[in-house]
Design an enzyme around this catalytic site. Structure first.
Site, PDB file in Angstrom:
ATOM      1  N   CYS A 124       0.838  -1.197   0.000  1.00  0.00           N
ATOM      2  CA  CYS A 124       0.000   0.000   0.000  1.00  0.00           C
ATOM      3  C   CYS A 124       0.874   1.249   0.000  1.00  0.00           C
ATOM      4  O   CYS A 124       1.795   1.365   0.820  1.00  0.00           O
ATOM      5  CB  CYS A 124      -0.901   0.012   1.228  1.00  0.00           C
ATOM      6  SG  CYS A 124      -1.952   1.486   1.332  1.00  0.00           S
ATOM      7  N   CYS A 133      -3.154  -1.372   9.266  1.00  0.00           N
ATOM      8  CA  CYS A 133      -2.268  -2.346   8.600  1.00  0.00           C
ATOM      9  C   CYS A 133      -0.818  -2.190   9.053  1.00  0.00           C
ATOM     10  O   CYS A 133       0.107  -2.140   8.239  1.00  0.00           O
ATOM     11  CB  CYS A 133      -2.355  -2.201   7.084  1.00  0.00           C
ATOM     12  SG  CYS A 133      -3.953  -2.631   6.397  1.00  0.00           S
ATOM     13  N   GLN A 339     -18.891  -9.567  10.760  1.00  0.00           N
ATOM     14  CA  GLN A 339     -17.444  -9.750  10.733  1.00  0.00           C
ATOM     15  C   GLN A 339     -16.880  -9.068   9.484  1.00  0.00           C
ATOM     16  O   GLN A 339     -17.381  -9.259   8.377  1.00  0.00           O
ATOM     17  CB  GLN A 339     -17.100 -11.244  10.712  1.00  0.00           C
ATOM     18  CG  GLN A 339     -17.403 -11.957  12.015  1.00  0.00           C
ATOM     19  CD  GLN A 339     -16.379 -11.675  13.103  1.00  0.00           C
ATOM     20  OE1 GLN A 339     -15.483 -10.862  12.930  1.00  0.00           O
ATOM     21  NE2 GLN A 339     -16.527 -12.348  14.228  1.00  0.00           N
ATOM     22  N   GLU A 389     -28.345 -13.100  24.572  1.00  0.00           N
ATOM     23  CA  GLU A 389     -27.798 -11.790  24.207  1.00  0.00           C
ATOM     24  C   GLU A 389     -28.549 -10.700  24.964  1.00  0.00           C
ATOM     25  O   GLU A 389     -29.758 -10.802  25.161  1.00  0.00           O
ATOM     26  CB  GLU A 389     -27.956 -11.599  22.687  1.00  0.00           C
ATOM     27  CG  GLU A 389     -27.867 -10.203  22.179  1.00  0.00           C
ATOM     28  CD  GLU A 389     -26.510  -9.586  22.401  1.00  0.00           C
ATOM     29  OE1 GLU A 389     -26.464  -8.435  22.860  1.00  0.00           O
ATOM     30  OE2 GLU A 389     -25.501 -10.264  22.133  1.00  0.00           O
ATOM     31  N   ASP A 440     -18.382 -15.879  23.038  1.00  0.00           N
ATOM     32  CA  ASP A 440     -17.661 -14.972  22.146  1.00  0.00           C
ATOM     33  C   ASP A 440     -17.820 -13.567  22.705  1.00  0.00           C
ATOM     34  O   ASP A 440     -18.563 -12.748  22.178  1.00  0.00           O
ATOM     35  CB  ASP A 440     -18.225 -15.080  20.739  1.00  0.00           C
ATOM     36  CG  ASP A 440     -17.392 -14.311  19.719  1.00  0.00           C
ATOM     37  OD1 ASP A 440     -16.372 -13.723  20.109  1.00  0.00           O
ATOM     38  OD2 ASP A 440     -17.768 -14.285  18.544  1.00  0.00           O
ATOM     39  N   CYS A 467     -10.957 -12.371  20.774  1.00  0.00           N
ATOM     40  CA  CYS A 467     -10.272 -11.366  19.979  1.00  0.00           C
ATOM     41  C   CYS A 467      -9.227 -10.648  20.813  1.00  0.00           C
ATOM     42  O   CYS A 467      -8.649  -9.659  20.373  1.00  0.00           O
ATOM     43  CB  CYS A 467     -11.266 -10.364  19.395  1.00  0.00           C
ATOM     44  SG  CYS A 467     -12.204  -9.463  20.651  1.00  0.00           S
TER      45      CYS A 467
END
Length: 511
Positions: A124, A133, A339, A389, A440, A467
């Site tokens: 990039c 990134c 996602q 949830e 999760d 995560c």
């Protein structure tokens, strides 16, 4: 459909819990190395030569402070860790110290004296300027290897646990054009209006985006068109400090299944004239870009930097995209969470299903189910799935997605998942004894009440989608009195970033 269409839920719907920042903001080097409030050290600004021997959580290279620093007398910090932004393992660098704490220091690369053997040429043109990134100069196979190592190190160091089995890591299916959502920020006014991402370490400055090779090329063309249209219309960016201006974010979504795009322009509350100008721009965009199937004008009044709408003022064209993971269909609206790497999510969920090893008669809980992404994906391998949830709109999304795909063996129930009674005592008939559960959670990890429930009522299989290796390690340590960490598997869901996704399988300790 509204929020959180396949991702995780939780009290506040933190849509970033499984996606790295798309505005280019860079994370710090990792949990456990917080900035000190102590007075500035005399070492700050000094140049030191360092051998970089590892990569920390957050993506900084790690070296060790030398024994002698020119111009510093009575130096006692030799050997302490130095976290160097932008440095790669195996390199020898000259770094400038930016902050020095009692047990560690932070620095930035001034000059690479010996390149890392794992280094590659970034693809990039914005690399080094853009805050996203941050690992694009590290070979993809090395990115994955270091992420796996970070996960294992965190489990051992923080949780004091080691997995019985370490499964081969799952590489990212694509290294370019893989993102299905990007959030671009506005800044400035007139001919100086900028639309792009945040510069690395520039205190919140936005640079004008020319290209973004991790997003479909059609999205770049829309960014250029929106920037030009806003300049021509005389619209200004919102200034949070002054609480003035209009333009906040442009959010673009892409459906791999449809090869279509959805645009959302998020502004401060608009006047009637500003609203008409945005409507004209939206109509022109839909006419100019056939793959752009919908345009939404949303508003946010709070003086913060979030790219989340508080209300939608206008919708042109289709309000949703349709995406698929294998044969499961999801409807994605402008405000929904999905996602951000479609093929990566498919690989993650497939690896989770394999690790779960479900039988056709199994009852499965999907805790923090959000819009039902995992529940619906696992439904074909299980007898029944119950999603729990807290957020009511996410439950509505999950039910709508189940109806969209004709999936009849999933039920969804609103539940807080915190406090001593984390799981409701009144559940649908047939769901009282799960054979497996998937958790999760957000980056903060499991709530203490849910950990307590899981330990009081051990499940045959507990699958954890993480995560954040640090909070996974903490929770693994808490669960270690009841469960064995049977297996872990790293998944490179976000290539070129420091984010490390992990799957973990816990089974009850032998009694």
């Amino acid at each position: 459909m509204s929020r959180n269409s396949t991702g995780r839920g939780g009290g506040r719907h933190k849509s970033g819990r499984h996606s790295h920042s798309t505005t280019g903001r860079s994370p710090r080097h990792g949990t456990g190395h917080r900035t000190s409030t102590a007075e500035a050290s005399p070492l700050a600004g000094k140049l030191v030569e360092l051998d970089i021997d590892s990569l920390a959580l957050g993506g900084a290279g790690v070296g060790r402070m030398p024994e002698i620093i020119d111009g510093v007398e009575d130096f006692t910090g030799a050997g302490m860790a130095v976290f160097v932004a932008g440095a790669l393992p195996g390199s020898h660098v000259r770094a400038r110290l930016t902050q020095v704490h009692r047990r560690h220091a932070e620095a930035v690369v001034g000059e690479v004296l010996t390149p890392s053997p794992e280094a590659v040429t970034p693809f990039c043109p914005h690399f080094g300027v853009c805050g996203g990134c941050s690992l694009q100069h590290l070979a993809p196979e090395s990115q994955l290897a270091w992420k796996q190592r970070q996960i294992l190190d965190a489990l051992k160091r923080i949780g004091k646990v080691e997995p019985k089995t370490v499964l081969p890591p799952v590489a990212a299916p694509m290294s370019q054009r893989f993102r299905n959502k990007m959030e671009f920020a506005f800044q400035g006014a007139g001919d100086g209006l900028r639309l792009g991402l945040y510069e690395a370490g520039a205190g919140g400055r936005v640079f004008d985006l020319a290209t973004c090779p991790i997003f479909p090329e059609a999205g770049e063309q829309i960014v250029h068109a929106v920037r030009a249209a806003c300049r021509q219309a005389g619209l200004t960016a919102y200034d949070r400090a002054r609480r003035e201006g209009l333009l906040r974010h442009l959010v673009l979504r892409h459906s791999v299944h449809q090869d279509a795009l959805l645009a959302q322009l998020i502004t401060a509350p608009a006047t009637e004239a500003q609203g008409r100008a945005v409507q004209v721009m939206g109509q022109e965009l839909l006419e100019r870009f056939p793959r752009l199937t919908g345009f939404a004008h949303s508003e946010r009044g709070r003086a913060d930097g979030l790219s989340q709408a508080e209300r939608t003022r206008l919708t042109l064209g289709s309000p949703t995209l349709i995406e698929t993971l294998e044969d499961v269909r999801y409807a994605i609206s402008a405000d929904a969470f999905f996602q951000t790497c479609t093929k990566g999510a498919e690989a993650l969920y497939a690896a989770l299903r394999e690790l779960a090893d479900l039988a056709p008669t199994d009852t499965v809980y999907d805790l923090y189910c959000g819009g039902g992404g995992i529940a619906l994906f696992l439904a074909g391998a299980a007898g029944r799935v119950l999603g729990l949830e807290q957020n009511a709109s996410a439950i509505a999304d999950a039910e709508a997605n189940a109806a969209l795909g004709g999936i009849e063996n999933c039920r969804f129930v609103r539940a807080d998942l915190s406090g001593r009674e984390a799981i409701p005592t009144r559940l649908p008939v047939g769901f009282d004894k799960p054979d497996a559960a998937v958790v999760d959670p957000p980056r903060e990890g499991l709530d203490a009440g849910l950990v307590e429930w899981l330990m009081e009522k051990p499940l045959p299989r507990l699958l954890y989608v993480s995560c954040n290796p640090a909070t996974l390690a903490r929770d693994a340590g808490l669960l270690s009195g009841t469960y064995e960490l049977a297996a872990v598997r790293a998944v490179d869901l976000f290539p070129h970033t420091a984010h490390a996704e992990c799957l973990a399988l816990f089974t009850p300790l032998a009694t």
